[in-house]
Design a protein around this motif. Structure first.
Motif, PDB file in Angstrom:
ATOM      1  N   GLU A 106       4.295  45.378   2.341  1.00  0.00           N
ATOM      2  CA  GLU A 106       4.233  44.156   3.137  1.00  0.00           C
ATOM      3  C   GLU A 106       4.174  43.112   2.201  1.00  0.00           C
ATOM      4  O   GLU A 106       3.503  42.013   2.282  1.00  0.00           O
ATOM      5  CB  GLU A 106       2.773  44.226   3.991  1.00  0.00           C
ATOM      6  CG  GLU A 106       2.799  45.298   4.894  1.00  0.00           C
ATOM      7  CD  GLU A 106       1.764  45.508   6.018  1.00  0.00           C
ATOM      8  OE1 GLU A 106       1.189  44.135   6.221  1.00  0.00           O
ATOM      9  OE2 GLU A 106       1.120  46.215   6.284  1.00  0.00           O
ATOM     10  N   PRO A 142      15.205  48.224  14.287  1.00  0.00           N
ATOM     11  CA  PRO A 142      13.761  47.731  15.014  1.00  0.00           C
ATOM     12  C   PRO A 142      14.616  46.805  16.506  1.00  0.00           C
ATOM     13  O   PRO A 142      15.771  46.644  16.023  1.00  0.00           O
ATOM     14  CB  PRO A 142      13.212  46.532  14.040  1.00  0.00           C
ATOM     15  CG  PRO A 142      14.237  47.055  12.843  1.00  0.00           C
ATOM     16  CD  PRO A 142      15.244  47.999  12.810  1.00  0.00           C
ATOM     17  N   VAL A 164       4.477  33.530  -1.009  1.00  0.00           N
ATOM     18  CA  VAL A 164       4.611  34.667   0.248  1.00  0.00           C
ATOM     19  C   VAL A 164       6.113  34.662   0.320  1.00  0.00           C
ATOM     20  O   VAL A 164       6.544  33.529   0.622  1.00  0.00           O
ATOM     21  CB  VAL A 164       3.888  34.167   1.404  1.00  0.00           C
ATOM     22  CG1 VAL A 164       4.148  35.084   2.401  1.00  0.00           C
ATOM     23  CG2 VAL A 164       2.335  33.911   0.981  1.00  0.00           C
ATOM     24  N   PHE A 213      14.420  35.340  18.081  1.00  0.00           N
ATOM     25  CA  PHE A 213      15.622  36.060  18.768  1.00  0.00           C
ATOM     26  C   PHE A 213      16.714  35.178  18.754  1.00  0.00           C
ATOM     27  O   PHE A 213      17.947  35.428  18.769  1.00  0.00           O
ATOM     28  CB  PHE A 213      15.720  36.784  20.142  1.00  0.00           C
ATOM     29  CG  PHE A 213      15.228  38.075  19.935  1.00  0.00           C
ATOM     30  CD1 PHE A 213      14.422  38.398  19.049  1.00  0.00           C
ATOM     31  CD2 PHE A 213      15.666  38.970  20.747  1.00  0.00           C
ATOM     32  CE1 PHE A 213      13.551  39.850  18.888  1.00  0.00           C
ATOM     33  CE2 PHE A 213      15.458  40.326  20.688  1.00  0.00           C
ATOM     34  CZ  PHE A 213      14.168  40.878  19.751  1.00  0.00           C
ATOM     35  N   VAL A 235      12.093  41.414  -2.627  1.00  0.00           N
ATOM     36  CA  VAL A 235      13.216  42.016  -3.015  1.00  0.00           C
ATOM     37  C   VAL A 235      14.511  40.960  -2.878  1.00  0.00           C
ATOM     38  O   VAL A 235      14.321  40.126  -1.997  1.00  0.00           O
ATOM     39  CB  VAL A 235      13.287  42.909  -1.659  1.00  0.00           C
ATOM     40  CG1 VAL A 235      14.658  43.681  -1.780  1.00  0.00           C
ATOM     41  CG2 VAL A 235      12.199  43.665  -1.215  1.00  0.00           C
ATOM     42  N   GLY A 249      15.361  42.535   4.060  1.00  0.00           N
ATOM     43  CA  GLY A 249      14.093  42.170   3.136  1.00  0.00           C
ATOM     44  C   GLY A 249      12.695  42.371   3.962  1.00  0.00           C
ATOM     45  O   GLY A 249      11.926  43.288   3.314  1.00  0.00           O
ATOM     46  N   ALA A 270       9.801  45.479   3.410  1.00  0.00           N
ATOM     47  CA  ALA A 270       8.431  45.082   3.283  1.00  0.00           C
ATOM     48  C   ALA A 270       7.625  45.759   4.293  1.00  0.00           C
ATOM     49  O   ALA A 270       6.572  46.139   4.122  1.00  0.00           O
ATOM     50  CB  ALA A 270       8.330  43.512   3.281  1.00  0.00           C
ATOM     51  N   ARG A 283       9.237  35.092   2.859  1.00  0.00           N
ATOM     52  CA  ARG A 283       9.380  35.122   4.066  1.00  0.00           C
ATOM     53  C   ARG A 283      11.026  35.281   4.655  1.00  0.00           C
ATOM     54  O   ARG A 283      11.925  34.901   3.916  1.00  0.00           O
ATOM     55  CB  ARG A 283       9.320  33.618   4.636  1.00  0.00           C
ATOM     56  CG  ARG A 283       9.471  33.620   6.233  1.00  0.00           C
ATOM     57  CD  ARG A 283       9.098  32.262   6.803  1.00  0.00           C
ATOM     58  NE  ARG A 283       9.789  31.752   7.984  1.00  0.00           N
ATOM     59  CZ  ARG A 283       8.865  31.680   8.840  1.00  0.00           C
ATOM     60  NH1 ARG A 283       7.466  32.044   8.902  1.00  0.00           N
ATOM     61  NH2 ARG A 283       9.267  31.335  10.185  1.00  0.00           N
ATOM     62  N   GLY A 284      11.236  36.367   5.499  1.00  0.00           N
ATOM     63  CA  GLY A 284      12.679  36.678   5.934  1.00  0.00           C
ATOM     64  C   GLY A 284      12.795  35.876   7.199  1.00  0.00           C
ATOM     65  O   GLY A 284      12.787  34.586   6.894  1.00  0.00           O
ATOM     66  N   ALA A 285      12.972  36.338   8.281  1.00  0.00           N
ATOM     67  CA  ALA A 285      13.333  35.768   9.553  1.00  0.00           C
ATOM     68  C   ALA A 285      12.035  35.295  10.219  1.00  0.00           C
ATOM     69  O   ALA A 285      12.221  34.724  11.412  1.00  0.00           O
ATOM     70  CB  ALA A 285      14.103  36.704  10.634  1.00  0.00           C
ATOM     71  N   GLY A 286      10.962  35.659   9.707  1.00  0.00           N
ATOM     72  CA  GLY A 286       9.431  35.268  10.323  1.00  0.00           C
ATOM     73  C   GLY A 286       9.255  36.044  11.745  1.00  0.00           C
ATOM     74  O   GLY A 286       8.848  35.252  12.496  1.00  0.00           O
ATOM     75  N   LEU A 307      13.994  33.619   2.064  1.00  0.00           N
ATOM     76  CA  LEU A 307      15.107  34.260   1.582  1.00  0.00           C
ATOM     77  C   LEU A 307      16.275  34.090   2.577  1.00  0.00           C
ATOM     78  O   LEU A 307      17.459  34.820   2.563  1.00  0.00           O
ATOM     79  CB  LEU A 307      14.879  35.852   1.612  1.00  0.00           C
ATOM     80  CG  LEU A 307      14.013  36.271   0.370  1.00  0.00           C
ATOM     81  CD1 LEU A 307      14.570  35.671  -0.972  1.00  0.00           C
ATOM     82  CD2 LEU A 307      12.663  36.113   0.504  1.00  0.00           C
TER      83      LEU A 307
END
Ligand SMILES: Cc1cc2nc3c(=O)[nH]c(=O)nc-3n(C[C@H](O)[C@H](O)[C@H](O)COP(=O)(O)OP(=O)(O)OC[C@H]3O[C@@H](n4cnc5c(N)ncnc54)[C@H](O)[C@@H]3O)c2cc1C
Ligand code: SF4
Ligand code: SF4
Lengths: 480, 383, 439
Positions: free
Chosen positions: A196, A130, A65, C30, A202, A139, A143, A67-70, A88
Motif C-alpha cells: 500500500e 480490477p 504519498v 472512470f 514504484v 503502480g 501497491a 498517487r496513481g489514478a486515485g 505518477l
C-alpha cells in the motif's frame, strides 16, 4: 533553501502544484470520506525526478504519498497534511512489450487496461483485471496487490509481476525481483506488492503476459434466492472446476447496472451469477456443461449463455460498472471489501441481509464470489442522516468476515480506512513484526505514513483491547 | 559435532520457548526441516540445531474451502497424500522430499512452476517465530487477502535466516481428471521454440521442461480436453514426438529423471539459477562449453518460461566444478548452489554478484534477527 | 469576490451548478482516461473529476470564483467524453453549462483573452464576414502571401491563437465559398418527409459542398429539402463558451426562422450545431414566450446521419472502394450519442470498409473555438489524433463535423482526403468516384 523551493528547483515549476484550490483536488482518492489537503503536489516526468523529489523529502523529513489514478477505495493515497503527493500520472509510457519472453515493461502510470491493449497485437494480455482496469494504474495495482474477476483462476497482481524498479524512502533506486522468479534471497518484491505504498515508490514494472485463452464461454445464471447462488458457487468449486471467474450480483446491483448501461441481466431476478470458463476448447466445453448442471441443481431459474464476444462484453461491462452505477440508485454508499471462506458464502450473505434490516438501510451485493471476496455496498442518504448508521454497518460487515475466519480486505487494502480495525485480525506482535519490515525499508516512516497500521492518533490512545481472533477460539490458530 | 544441542519442539509454544531459551544462552541456531536443503548457499555457523520435524501436524483442512493449514514440519509428501484423498493438491512438485516449511524457506518448486509458480504463489498465511521468541502471524485462511504485510513473502527463500516458520496455510487446487505428457527429443533451442508454440498456441501446458535433450510438456484437464490438446501438440511437435497419456510409469519415469537431476547425488554439484526465457538456449550452450572445457559431466534441466534452471555437475575435481559455476555466475548472477561437491566450499564463494537490492536484504535481516543468531553465514559474503 | 445574495457558495443565484448533480459524482475516476486534457497533462484539476471537484468546492463556498478555477474550466473542451464514460450518470454537460456563464460574469478575462474572443465572435457567427475572412485566406494563399508571411517569420511571431487560425484555413476553391444550395430541393419520387436544413455559418462558407451533398442525398431518399432563407447562426459557439444570453438570442431567432418552413424535421450536418439546437429547450426554459416552442423545435432536430438511419434506404448505392477511418465528432458521439448510425450508413455502401482508430474516444482538440483559445493543448490533441488516424492507414477519413474536419486536416502528415460521411453517400448514390463527387 526551504524544501518546497528545493522541490520546485529539482522538478521545475511546471511540475509542482502549490495553489490551494488546485491542491484540494488531490485531497482524496476513491474514498471521499477522508480528505486531507497536501502541502504540495509534484508531477515528476521521469523516475529520476521521482527519486529527486524523494531525496528532498528525506533530507527534510517531509512525508510523501504516491498517487496513481486515485481510484483506491481505502484512502491509500490520502495525503498527509504537511507532506507532499507524488503523482505518477506523467509516467505513462509502455517501455517495451516482449512477446518472446512473455512480458512487458511499463512505467507506473500506465493503466492496467493499456498493458493488455499494448500486448493484444501479439495475442497476449495482462491477466489481473480490477473492475477499475480502464483507469487504475499498474503502480496502484502493485501497491494494493489488486485483483479482479479473473483472479480466481489466474491469481493477483503479485502472481504477475516479475520485477519492479523502486525508489526507496531515502531516495535511492533499486530493483526488486529480476529476470525470472528465481532470485536468491528474501522475496522482497512479493513483500512490496500489496504494501500500500508504504515501502517505496514504484517507477517501473515488469509484468508477465499470458497468451489469450483459445476458448472463452460465459453464462449468467439467475437464482431465486441469494443463498441458492452462494451454494451454487460452493458447488462449482467443490466439483474441482476452476472457472476463470465467478461473480455474483444481487437484485439491487442489477437495478443499478440497468440504470447505467445497456443491461443484459434479468431485471427482477433475486441474484445472478456470472460464470466464465476459459482455456482449451474441449476442456471448456465439457466443464461449461457441468457448471450449468450444477447451477440447475441449486435452483437456477434461468441460464443465459453469451452469444458472442460483443454479448460477453456487455455482461462484463455491466458487472464492472456496477460499483459506480450504484450512484444511480442511491445518493450515497459505502463500498465494503471483506473475504470469507468459500464454503460460507450463503451464510454470510444471509447475515448481512439481516444486519441491513436491523440497521434500516439497504445493502447491494456485487462481488468476486469464486474467491469469497464480498463487496457489500451499503446504500444510504446523507441528507436523511443515515451516514453514521451506514458506516457502522459497513464496519460490522468487515468484522463479521473476520469472525467467520476471513479477512478485512480482499483487494481494496487497509489504507487509512481500516487501519483501526487491524487489531481485530492481528495481534500486537503480528503488527509489530510487520512494522519491522517497514522499518527495514523506511526507517524514518516518511513513506505514506498513517496507513495500514493503527496509530494512537488515528484510532485513539490504544488501538483497542486485544480480543482473541475467532480462529483462535475455534482452536484453528494459537497465539502466544 | 556431538556437543551440539538440538531443540525439537512439537508445538508452537515449545518452539517459542526454544527460541527464547536459545536467545538467553546466546546460541546461534541452524534451523532444520527435512534436511534436504541444508547445504543451500553458504554453510551456517551454529551452536545448536532447531529441528522442526516434530511439528508435523495437520491444523485445519476444509476441502470445500480448498485451503489447508499445517505445522511447518509436516513432510510435503505426506500432505499431498492427505489431500489426494479429496482429489486436491498443493500445485507444487518439488524434487526434494522436504517439509512444508523447508519448501517455503528454500523457495523450491518443480516443473509445474510453469503454470502454478512456486510456494510463494500458494502460501496464503504463515505463523513465524522470530529469534527473540516473538510469534507473528500474517495472511490468513482465505485465498484472497490483502490485510497487512505478507510476511510469508520475506520468508520465501529466507533459508532459515529470518525466523522459524511454525505454521503454513496453503491454497489448494483440484487434481485434474486427466493428464498426459508430450516428450520430444530436441536441443535447447528447438525446445524453446516448440515450447513457445505450445504456450502461444493456447494449449496451456502446466509444465514445459527441457531436461537433458528432451522437451517434456505436461497437460492437465478433462479427459476429452487433454486428448484434443495431445493431437494438436503432436502435430506441432512433428516426427519423433511421443504422447504419454496418464501418470503411469512411462510418463512418470520421464519426470523422475528431472527430479533425479535436480537432487543430484553425493559428489555432485547442483546449482539453481534464473534467467529470462529466451536465454535458455544460450545457457545450454554455455553449460556445454564450460563442461567440456573443464572436463566435467554436466546436465541441465530447464523450465524456460518460468526462467528456472538447474545444472548438475558430476565427476572431475572441485576446482573444475568451481570454474564452471564461476562461468555461469558471470552470465547468470542469480545462481544458488544447492549441492556442494566435496571440497567445493574451498574453491568457491557461496554466492556470486549480489542482487541490486542487497542493501534492503541486509536491512530486513537486521530488523528480524538483529543479533544474527539464525542461519548465521548462510548468505555470506552478502551479509 | 462578492457573494451574490441567494447564491450557492461562491456562485450567484442565476442557475448555479445544482447540488444534486454535483453529488452524482462518486469520485471513481472512470472518466479520467477519456478526458483529452487529462491525457495531455495528467493533472487532476484538468480532469472531469477534478473540474467537478472544483465546482463542488465553489458551490460550498470553499474556494472563490477566480482565475484558477476559470483556467481549469476554460481548458475543458466540452467534448463530453466524460459523460459517456461515467457509470454514475453524472451530467457534466449541465454542470459545465451552468458554471461557464458564472465564470464569465465573475471572473474578468485578460485583455488578450477578450480580444481573441471578441474577434472570434465577431467573425464566425456571420457567414458574410466568415466568407470575407475565408476569401482573404484563399487569396492569401493563392497570391503567395502565406508563403511570404511564413518566410518573413511573421507567422512565427503571431500570437498562438492567430497562428492557429491561420493554420486552420482549409484550401477551398473560391467558387465553393459562394456555393449555396437551392432554397427548395424536391424529393425524388414520392415525398416521405419535408425537412428544413441548417446551413451553418462556417459550414456554408467553408463546406458548401457538404451542404450540397446533404441536400442531394436527402432528396434522393425521398425528402423535400427546404433551406429557410435568412437563417442565422444557431449560437452553438456562444453557448459552449458560456455566453448564455447571446446564445439564447440566437436560438430565438433561429426558431422564428425555422418555424416558418413548416417542416417535419430540422436536419443538421454539423455535429456542434445539432447538439446545441437539441438543447434549446433547456436554454429557453425560463422564457415563457419560447419555452414550448423551443421544446418542440429541439425535439424535431436530427443530425443527418441520424435521420438517414431512420429512413429505409431507397436510392440504390453504387460501390465506392475505400477503407474509411470514421472519426467520432464529440458533439455527435458524446453529446447526441450518435455512434453506430454513421458507421452503419457507410458500411451499407458496397466496397466501403470502416476501420477503427486507436484512442477513438479522445477528442481531436477542435471543440468549437477551443483550438483558437487554447492553442497549445489543441495542438497536442490534434497531432495525437492525426497520428492515431494515420496508424490505421485509411484511404479516406470521414467525420461529421466542420470543426473536426479543419482540425484533423491541419495535423495530418499524409495526404489523406477528409470528407463528411454524407459526401461518400452522395458519391455512392450518384455513382461517381468520390473525388469527382466532391468537385
Ligand atoms: C469503481 C471501482 C472499482 C474497483 N474495482 C476493483 C477491483 O475489482 N479490484 C481491485 O483490486 N480494486 C478495485 N478498485 C480499487 C482500485 O482501483 C485499486 O486499488 C487500484 O489498484 C488503485 O490504483 P490507482 O492507480 O487508482 O491507485 P491510487 O488510488 O492512486 O493509490 C492506491 C495506493 O497505491 C499507492 N501507489 C500508487 N501508485 C504508486 C506507485 N507508483 N508506487 C507506490 N505506491 C503507489 C498509493 O500511495 C495508495 O496507497 C476499484 C475502485 C473503483 C473506484
Ligand atoms: S466517472 Fe462519473 S462519477 Fe466517476 S469521477 Fe468521473 S464524473 Fe465522477
Ligand atoms: S468535456 Fe471533455 S475535456 Fe471537458 S472534462 Fe469532459 S472529457 Fe474532459
Amino acid at each position: 533553501m526551504s524544501w518546497s523551493a528545493e522541490l520546485a528547483e529539482a522538478l521545475g515549476r511546471e511540475n509542482v502544484i502549490t495553489d490551494p484550490a488546485r491542491l484540494r483536488t488531490y485531497e482524496c482518492d476513491g474514498l471521499t470520506g477522508y480528505r486531507v489537503q497536501p502541502a504540495m503536489v509534484v508531477l515528476p516526468r521521469s523516475a529520476e525526478q521521482v527519486a529527486a523529489a524523494v531525496r528532498v523529502c528525506a533530507g527534510h523529513g517531509v512525508p510523501f504519498v504516491a498517487r496513481g489514478a486515485g481510484t483506491g477505495l481505502s484512502g491509500g493515497a490520502l495525503p498527509v497534511a504537511d507532506g507532499i503527493v507524488i503523482s505518477l500520472q506523467r509516467l505513462r509510457r509502455v517501455v517495451e512489450v516482449d512477446p518472446v519472453n512473455l512480458r512487458a515493461v511499463v512505467e507506473p502510470g500506465v493503466t492496467n487496461l493499456d498493458i493488455s491493449k499494448a500486448a493484444a497485437p501479439y495475442g497476449l494480455y495482462y491477466a489481473p483485471d480490477p473492475s477499475s482496469q480502464q483507469v487504475c494504474t499498474i503502480g496502484g495495482n502493485v501497491a494494493e496487490n489488486s485483483g479482479g474477476a479473473h483472479c480466481l483462476k489466474y491469481g493477483f497482481t503479485v502472481n504477475h509481476v516479475l520485477a519492479a524498479e523502486v525508489v526507496l524512502a531515502d531516495g535511492t533506486v533499486t530493483t526488486l525481483g529480476g529476470d525470472s522468479a528465481q532470485v536468491p534471497g528474501y522475496d522482497l518484491l512479493g513483500a512490496f506488492i500489496g504494501s500500500e505504498g508504504t515501502l517505496g515508490i514504484v517507477t517501473k514494472v515488469t509484468v508477465r503476459l499470458l497468451a489469450k485463452p483459445a476458448a472463452v464461454r460465459t453464462m449468467v445464471a439467475d437464482f431465486a434466492t441469494v443463498a441458492g447462488a452462494g451454494d451454487a458457487v460452493t458447488g462449482i468449486i467443490a466439483a474441482g472446476i476452476v472457472p476463470a471467474a465467478v461473480e455474483m450480483l444481487d437484485n439491487l446491483a442489477i437495478q443499478a447496472v440497468a440504470a447505467s448501461t445497456e443491461s443484459v441481466y434479468t431485471p427482477d431476478t433475486v441474484a445472478a451469477l456470472v460464470v466464465e470458463l476459459d482455456g482449451p476448447p474441449d476442456d471448456v466445453a465439457e466443464q461449461f456443461d457441468e457448471v450449468q448442471e450444477i447451477c440447475r441443481q441449486h435452483g437456477s431459474t434461468k441460464i443465459m449463455l453469451a452469444r458472442d464476444a460483443d454479448h460477453r462484453a456487455l455482461i462484463w461491462k455491466g458487472r464492472k460498472a456496477a460499483f459506480a452505477a450504484v450512484g444511480r440508485i442511491s445518493p450515497n454508499y459505502f463500498v465494503q471489501d471483506g473475504v470469507v471462506p468459500r464454503g460460507r458464502l450463503a451464510e454470510v450473505l444471509g447475515r448481512i441481509a439481516a444486519m441491513a434490516d436491523d440497521a434500516g438501510v439497504r445493502v447491494a451485493n456485487v462481488f468476486h464470489a469464486g474467491d469469497g471476496n464480498l463487496h457489500p455496498l451499503v446504500l444510504y442518504s446523507e441528507a436523511e442522516g443515515q451516514h453514521d448508521r451506514a458506516e457502522r454497518l459497513s464496519t460490522q460487515i468487515a468484522e463479521l468476515c473476520v469472525e467467520l475466519g476471513g479477512s478485512l480486505s480482499g483487494e481494496h487494502g487497509i489504507g487509512a480506512d481500516k487501519a483501526c480495525s487491524m487489531p481485530r485480525m492481528f495481534g500486537e506482535d503480528d503488527l509489530a513484526t510487520m512494522l519491522r519490515l517497514r522499518t527495514a525499508f523506511d526507517p524514518d516512516g516518511l513513506c505514506n505514513p498513517g496507513k495500514v497500521f493503527p496509530t494512537p492518533r488515528l484510532c485513539g490512545e490504544r488501538p483497542g483491547p486485544y480480543r482473541p481472533h475467532p480462529l483462535e477460539e475455534a482452536g484453528v490458530i494459537e497465539r502466544l | 559435532m556431538s556437543t551440539v544441542t538440538t531443540y525439537r519442539p512439537a508445538a508452537l509454544a515449545e518452539l517459542r520457548d526454544a527460541l527464547v531459551d536459545s536467545a538467553r544462552a546466546g546460541e546461534r541456531l541452524a534451523i532444520a526441516g527435512g534436511g534436504s536443503a541444508a547445504a543451500w548457499g553458504g554453510a551456517p555457523r551454529y551452536d545448536a540445531v532447531l529441528d522442526t520435524t516434530a511439528m508435523s501436524g495437520l491444523i485445519a483442512y476444509n476441502p470445500t474451502d480448498m485451503t489447508v493449514a499445517v505445522q511447518a514440519g509436516m513432510p510435503f509428501a505426506a500432505l499431498q497424500e492427505t489431500l489426494a484423498g479429496n482429489g486436491q493438491w498443493v500445485a507444487l512438485d518439488p524434487a526434494r522430499a522436504g517439509t512444508v516449511g523447508g519448501l517455503v524457506a528454500t523457495a523450491d518448486a518443480g516443473p509445474v512452476r510453469h503454470a502454478f509458480g512456486t510456494s510463494r504463489d500458494c502460501v496464503i498465511g504463515v505463523t513465524v517465530v522470530l529469534a527473540d521468541g516473538t510469534v507473528a502471524r500474517s495472511g490468513g485462511h482465505v485465498i484472497k487477502n490483502v490485510a497487512g504485510y505478507d510476511l510469508a513473502k520475506v520468508f520465501h527463500g529466507s533459508l532459515g535466516t529470518l525466523g522459524v516458520l511454525a505454521e503454513v496455510v496453503l491454497r489448494l487446487h483440484p487434481r485434474p481428471a486427466a493428464t498426459a505428457t508430450l516428450a520430444v527429443p530436441c536441443d535447447a533451442a528447438a525446445a524453446f521454440d516448440l515450447g513457445g508454440r505450445l504456450v502461444h498456441g493456447s494449449l496451456e501446458p502446466v509444465a514445459v521442461e527441457w531436461c537433458d535433450g528432451t522437451l517434456l510438456a505436461r497437460f492437465d484437464g478433462t479427459a476429452g480436453g487433454v486428448e484434443d490438446r495431445g493431437r494438436r501438440a503432436m502435430a506441432l511437435a512433428g516426427a519423433g514426438a511421443e504422447w504419454l497419456p496418464g501418470d503411469d510409469h512411462r510418463a512418470g519415469a520421464r519426470w523422475s529423471a528431472v527430479a533425479d537431476l535436480v537432487r543430484g547425488a553425493d559428489g555432485d554439484t547442483v546449482v539453481r539459477l534464473g534467467a529470462a526465457p529466451d536465454r535458455a538456449p544460450s545457457l545450454a550452450a554455455l553449460v556445454d562449453r564450460e563442461a567440456r572445457a573443464h572436463a566435467v559431466d554436466a546436465a541441465l534441466t530447464s523450465s524456460p518460461f518460468a526462467g528456472a534452471h538447474t545444472v548438475r555437475l558430476r565427476g572431475a575435481t572441485a576446482a573444475a566444478h568451481a570454474a564452471v559455476v564461476i562461468a555461469l555466475r558471470t552470465e547468470f548472477p542469480a545462481t544458488t548452489v544447492c549441492r556442494w561437491a566435496d571440497g567445493l566450499h574451498d574453491e568457491l564463494p557461496a554466492w556470486g554478484e549480489p542482487p541490486p537490492a542487497v542493501a534492503v536484504l541486509r536491512a530486513v535481516k537486521r530488523a528480524f534477527d538483529p543479533d544474527d543468531r539464525l542461519g548465521s553465514g548462510r548468505f555470506a559474503p552478502w551479509f | 469576490m462578492v457573494l451574490t445574495p441567494g447564491g450557492s457558495g461562491s456562485f450567484d443565484a442565476h442557475h448555479p451548478p445544482r447540488r444534486e448533480l454535483l453529488d452524482d459524482c462518486v469520485h471513481c475516476g472512470f472518466c479520467l482516461p477519456s478526458c483529452p486534457t487529462y491525457a495531455v497533462d495528467g493533472e487532476e484539476m484538468d480532469s472531469p473529476r477534478g473540474r467537478i471537484y472544483l465546482m463542488d468546492l465553489a458551490e460550498r463556498g470553499e474556494i472563490p470564483l477566480d482565475r484558477t478555477i476559470a483556467g481549469h474550466i476554460d481548458s475543458c473542451l466540452g467534448c463530453l467524453a466524460c459523460v459517456t464514460a461515467c457509470p454514475s450518470g453524472v451530467q457534466y454537460d449541465l454542470l459545465l453549462e451552468a458554471t461557464r456563464p458564472q465564470l464569465e460574469r465573475h471572473v474578468p478575462r485578460t485583455r488578450r483573452e477578450r480580444l481573441v474572443r471578441r474577434a472570434i465572435f465577431a467573425v464566425f457567427p456571420y457567414p458574410a464576414r466568415m466568407r470575407a475572412a475565408a476569401l482573404f485566406g484563399v487569396l492569401y494563399r493563392r497570391l503567395g502571401l502565406r508563403a511570404l508571411a511564413h518566410r518573413l517569420g511573421i507567422v512565427a511571431r503571431l500570437p498562438a491563437e492567430l497562428r492557429a487560425a491561420e493554420d486552420l484555413l482549409p484550401p477551398v476553391p473560391v467558387r465553393s465559398l459562394f456555393r449555396r444550395p437551392a432554397p427548395l430541393v424536391p424529393a425524388a419520387g414520392e415525398r416521405r418527409l419535408r425537412v428544413a436544413m441548417l446551413e451553418g455559418c462556417a459550414q456554408r462558407v467553408l463546406f458548401g459542398d457538404v451542404n450540397a451533398a446533404t441536400a442531394r442525398v436527402l432528396a434522393a431518399e425521398g425528402c423535400e429539402v427546404v433551406v429557410p432563407q435568412g437563417q442565422r447562426c444557431c449560437g452553438a459557439l456562444n453557448l459552449h463558451a458560456g455566453l448564455e444570453d447571446d446564445a439564447a438570442a440566437r436560438a430565438r431567432r433561429l426558431i422564428d426562422t425555422f418555424e416558418q418552413a413548416e417542416a417535419d424535421v430540422v436536419v443538421v450536418n454539423v455535429a456542434g450545431c445539432g447538439s446545441s439546437m437539441k438543447e434549446y429547450d433547456r436554454l429557453l426554459a425560463d422564457d415563457p414566450a419560447y419555452a414550448d416552442r423551443a421544446a418542440r423545435f429541439a425535439a424535431s432536430v436530427r443530425d443527418v446521419n441520424e435521420l438517414l438511419a431512420e429512413l429505409e434506404p431507397r436510392a440504390p448505392r453504387h460501390p465506392v472502394q475505400a477503407k474509411v477511418a470514421y472519426h467520432d465528432a464529440c458533439h455527435l458521439a458524446n453529446a447526441q450519442r450518435i455512434r453506430t448510425q454513421p458507421r452503419d450508413l457507410l458500411r451499407a455502401v458496397p466496397g466501403i470498409e470502416v476501420t477503427d482508430i486507436p484512442e477513438a474516444d479522445i477528442c481531436c482538440g477542435s471543440a468549437g473555438i477551443y483550438n483558437l483559445v487554447q492553442p497549445a493543448t489543441a495542438e497536442e490533441l490534434g497531432r495525437r489524433k492525426a497520428a492515431n488516424i494515420e496508424s490505421a492507414a485509411p484511404d479516406v477519413i470521414a467525420t461529421a463535423n466542420a470543426g473536426c474536419l479543419l482540425q484533423v486536416r491541419r495535423f495530418l502528415t499524409a495526404d489523406i482526403p477528409l470528407v463528411h460521411p454524407i459526401e461518400i453517400l452522395d458519391a455512392s448514390i450518384r455513382g461517381v468516384p468520390l473525388e469527382k463527387a466532391r468537385r
